[in-house]
Design a protein around this motif. Structure first.
Motif, PDB file in Angstrom:
ATOM      1  N   ASN B  52       0.802  -1.215   0.000  1.00 11.88           N
ATOM      2  CA  ASN B  52       0.000   0.000   0.000  1.00 11.88           C
ATOM      3  C   ASN B  52       0.840   1.273   0.000  1.00 11.88           C
ATOM      4  N   SER B  53       2.156   1.096  -0.144  1.00  7.55           N
ATOM      5  CA  SER B  53       3.038   2.261  -0.137  1.00  7.55           C
ATOM      6  C   SER B  53       2.893   3.054  -1.431  1.00  7.55           C
ATOM      7  N   ALA B  54       3.281   4.325  -1.362  1.00  3.69           N
ATOM      8  CA  ALA B  54       3.277   5.153  -2.572  1.00  3.69           C
ATOM      9  C   ALA B  54       4.240   4.559  -3.586  1.00  3.69           C
ATOM     10  N   PRO B  55       3.872   4.510  -4.849  1.00  5.86           N
ATOM     11  CA  PRO B  55       4.747   3.906  -5.857  1.00  5.86           C
ATOM     12  C   PRO B  55       6.008   4.733  -6.079  1.00  5.86           C
ATOM     13  N   ASP B  56       7.053   4.043  -6.491  1.00  2.00           N
ATOM     14  CA  ASP B  56       8.287   4.703  -6.901  1.00  2.00           C
ATOM     15  C   ASP B  56       8.196   4.956  -8.399  1.00  2.00           C
ATOM     16  N   LYS B  57       8.027   6.214  -8.780  1.00  2.00           N
ATOM     17  CA  LYS B  57       7.818   6.573 -10.183  1.00  2.00           C
ATOM     18  C   LYS B  57       9.090   7.112 -10.836  1.00  2.00           C
ATOM     19  N   SER B  58      10.206   6.877 -10.201  1.00  3.93           N
ATOM     20  CA  SER B  58      11.431   7.557 -10.619  1.00  3.93           C
ATOM     21  C   SER B  58      11.891   7.207 -12.022  1.00  3.93           C
ATOM     22  N   GLY B  59      11.416   6.092 -12.585  1.00  4.66           N
ATOM     23  CA  GLY B  59      11.847   5.698 -13.911  1.00  4.66           C
ATOM     24  C   GLY B  59      10.925   6.132 -15.040  1.00  4.66           C
ATOM     25  N   LEU B  60       9.809   6.719 -14.729  1.00  6.85           N
ATOM     26  CA  LEU B  60       8.876   7.132 -15.784  1.00  6.85           C
ATOM     27  C   LEU B  60       9.523   8.216 -16.645  1.00  6.85           C
ATOM     28  N   PRO B  61       9.531   8.049 -17.966  1.00  9.84           N
ATOM     29  CA  PRO B  61      10.274   8.973 -18.829  1.00  9.84           C
ATOM     30  C   PRO B  61       9.609  10.324 -19.029  1.00  9.84           C
ATOM     31  N   SER B  62       8.305  10.404 -18.868  1.00  8.57           N
ATOM     32  CA  SER B  62       7.618  11.689 -19.024  1.00  8.57           C
ATOM     33  C   SER B  62       6.284  11.616 -18.311  1.00  8.57           C
ATOM     34  N   ASP B  63       5.620  12.757 -18.223  1.00  9.56           N
ATOM     35  CA  ASP B  63       4.316  12.785 -17.543  1.00  9.56           C
ATOM     36  C   ASP B  63       3.204  12.190 -18.399  1.00  9.56           C
ATOM     37  N   ARG B  64       3.540  11.735 -19.595  1.00 12.72           N
ATOM     38  CA  ARG B  64       2.542  11.023 -20.394  1.00 12.72           C
ATOM     39  C   ARG B  64       2.358   9.591 -19.886  1.00 12.72           C
ATOM     40  N   PHE B  65       3.292   9.141 -19.066  1.00 16.32           N
ATOM     41  CA  PHE B  65       3.247   7.786 -18.525  1.00 16.32           C
ATOM     42  C   PHE B  65       2.693   7.820 -17.098  1.00 16.32           C
ATOM     43  N   SER B  66       1.779   6.896 -16.818  1.00 17.74           N
ATOM     44  CA  SER B  66       1.264   6.746 -15.463  1.00 17.74           C
ATOM     45  C   SER B  66       0.903   5.289 -15.243  1.00 17.74           C
ATOM     46  N   ALA B  67       0.766   4.914 -13.992  1.00 15.55           N
ATOM     47  CA  ALA B  67       0.401   3.536 -13.677  1.00 15.55           C
ATOM     48  C   ALA B  67      -0.410   3.507 -12.400  1.00 15.55           C
ATOM     49  N   GLU B  68      -1.288   2.533 -12.338  1.00 17.59           N
ATOM     50  CA  GLU B  68      -2.082   2.300 -11.143  1.00 17.59           C
ATOM     51  C   GLU B  68      -2.005   0.830 -10.780  1.00 17.59           C
ATOM     52  N   ARG B  69      -2.235   0.589  -9.500  1.00 17.53           N
ATOM     53  CA  ARG B  69      -2.358  -0.795  -9.053  1.00 17.53           C
ATOM     54  C   ARG B  69      -3.563  -0.859  -8.133  1.00 17.53           C
ATOM     55  N   THR B  70      -4.586  -1.536  -8.581  1.00 21.94           N
ATOM     56  CA  THR B  70      -5.837  -1.573  -7.846  1.00 21.94           C
ATOM     57  C   THR B  70      -5.887  -2.795  -6.935  1.00 21.94           C
ATOM     58  N   GLY B  71      -6.278  -2.557  -5.685  1.00 18.33           N
ATOM     59  CA  GLY B  71      -6.457  -3.649  -4.743  1.00 18.33           C
ATOM     60  C   GLY B  71      -5.198  -4.446  -4.476  1.00 18.33           C
ATOM     61  N   GLY B  72      -4.061  -3.840  -4.726  1.00 21.35           N
ATOM     62  CA  GLY B  72      -2.800  -4.528  -4.478  1.00 21.35           C
ATOM     63  C   GLY B  72      -2.536  -5.669  -5.424  1.00 21.35           C
ATOM     64  N   SER B  73      -3.259  -5.734  -6.535  1.00 20.96           N
ATOM     65  CA  SER B  73      -3.062  -6.848  -7.446  1.00 20.96           C
ATOM     66  C   SER B  73      -2.804  -6.340  -8.862  1.00 20.96           C
ATOM     67  N   VAL B  74      -3.837  -6.263  -9.682  1.00 15.98           N
ATOM     68  CA  VAL B  74      -3.700  -5.903 -11.084  1.00 15.98           C
ATOM     69  C   VAL B  74      -3.150  -4.488 -11.232  1.00 15.98           C
ATOM     70  N   SER B  75      -2.291  -4.317 -12.230  1.00 14.09           N
ATOM     71  CA  SER B  75      -1.745  -2.992 -12.516  1.00 14.09           C
ATOM     72  C   SER B  75      -2.013  -2.629 -13.971  1.00 14.09           C
ATOM     73  N   THR B  76      -2.209  -1.339 -14.195  1.00 14.56           N
ATOM     74  CA  THR B  76      -2.396  -0.814 -15.549  1.00 14.56           C
ATOM     75  C   THR B  76      -1.384   0.290 -15.786  1.00 14.56           C
ATOM     76  N   LEU B  77      -0.647   0.166 -16.874  1.00 11.83           N
ATOM     77  CA  LEU B  77       0.270   1.220 -17.319  1.00 11.83           C
ATOM     78  C   LEU B  77      -0.415   1.973 -18.454  1.00 11.83           C
ATOM     79  N   THR B  78      -0.543   3.262 -18.297  1.00 12.23           N
ATOM     80  CA  THR B  78      -1.205   4.093 -19.301  1.00 12.23           C
ATOM     81  C   THR B  78      -0.197   5.031 -19.938  1.00 12.23           C
ATOM     82  N   ILE B  79      -0.229   5.078 -21.250  1.00 16.08           N
ATOM     83  CA  ILE B  79       0.601   6.027 -21.998  1.00 16.08           C
ATOM     84  C   ILE B  79      -0.348   6.937 -22.765  1.00 16.08           C
ATOM     85  N   GLN B  80      -0.272   8.210 -22.487  1.00 12.14           N
ATOM     86  CA  GLN B  80      -1.138   9.182 -23.159  1.00 12.14           C
ATOM     87  C   GLN B  80      -0.401   9.798 -24.336  1.00 12.14           C
TER      88      GLN B  80
END
Lengths: 116, 115
Positions: B52-80
């Motif tokens: 449940n800790s805050a994610p480490d986003k240090s490797g994301l190359p730009s703000d067009r990239f984001s990711a979520e992890r719902t319920g501590g299981s499935v994750s979705t990486l979104t590229i805008q």
């Protein structure tokens, strides 16, 4: 920051022979973990072998063994009795047990081809 | 048991479109990672989730990239607003997490092609 270097982009070996893949790394930490991963054409990264830096004994997994030289920061992989199924890209990687992310830092990979 | 799964296996999209990539980690694994594998850059770390800790986003190359992890299981990486340089294989990995094991188990990846 950590770096991992693989200086052999491509290697080939005859079936049943032995081949050694090289890897060097750099880190200022004293405690870390090293890995070799295999990536066949299916893209699935498969863990081959791991080594904990505080263990002096070299890790062995069946036909795969490592030569871990901590002072030289060297971590080579030896594949004995090479098989056609060993054909893949091999990546050396390092992670730190401390810190927040523990992400893997990868080398650029070595494409190994086992020849019949 | 089941390994890490990712979907779709391949995705072709037009420049400027948004894409979502999905990762299902191994059951019980609390840590989840996203990596990008491209010809020019090799394998790069993108983002890390641990419990449940805050994610480490240090490797994301730009703000067009984001990711979520719902319920501590499935994750979705979104590229805008995808760009051609986003073309790569996106790999997801999971591990048991802190203090138990540092071995990361990888999924088969999603090959993204931006035309």
């Amino acid at each position: 920051a950590q770096t991992v270097t693989q200086s052999q982009p491509e290697m080939s070996v005859q079936e049943a022979e032995t081949v050694t893949l090289s890897c060097t790394y750099d880190t200022s930490e004293n405690n870390y973990y090293l890995f070799w991963y295999k990536q066949p054409p299916s893209r699935q990264m498969i863990l081959v072998i791991r080594q904990e830096a505080y263990k002096q004994q070299n890790a062995t997994e069946n036909r795969f063994s490592v030569n871990f030289q901590k002072a030289a920061k060297s971590f080579s992989l030896k594949i004995s009795d090479s098989q056609l199924g060993d054909t893949a890209m091999y990546f050396c990687a390092l992670t730190l047990p401390s810190g927040s992310a523990r992400q893997l830092t990868f080398g650029s990979g070595t494409q190994l081809t086992v020849l019949p | 048991g089941a390994g890490v799964s990712q979907s779709p296996s391949n995705k072709v999209t037009e420049k400027g479109k948004d894409v979502e990539l999905r990762c299902d980690p191994i059951s019980g694994h609390t840590a989840l990672y996203w990596y990008r594998q491209s010809l020019g850059q090799g394998l790069e770390f993108l983002i890390y989730f641990q419990g449940n800790s805050a994610p480490d986003k240090s490797g994301l190359p730009s703000d067009r990239f984001s990711a979520e992890r719902t319920g501590g299981s499935v994750s979705t990486l979104t590229i805008q607003r995808t760009q051609q340089e986003d073309s790569a294989v996106y790999l997801c990995a999971s591990s048991l997490g802190v203090g138990v094991s540092y071995e990361q188990y990888f999924g088969p990846g999603t090959r993204l092609t931006v035309t």
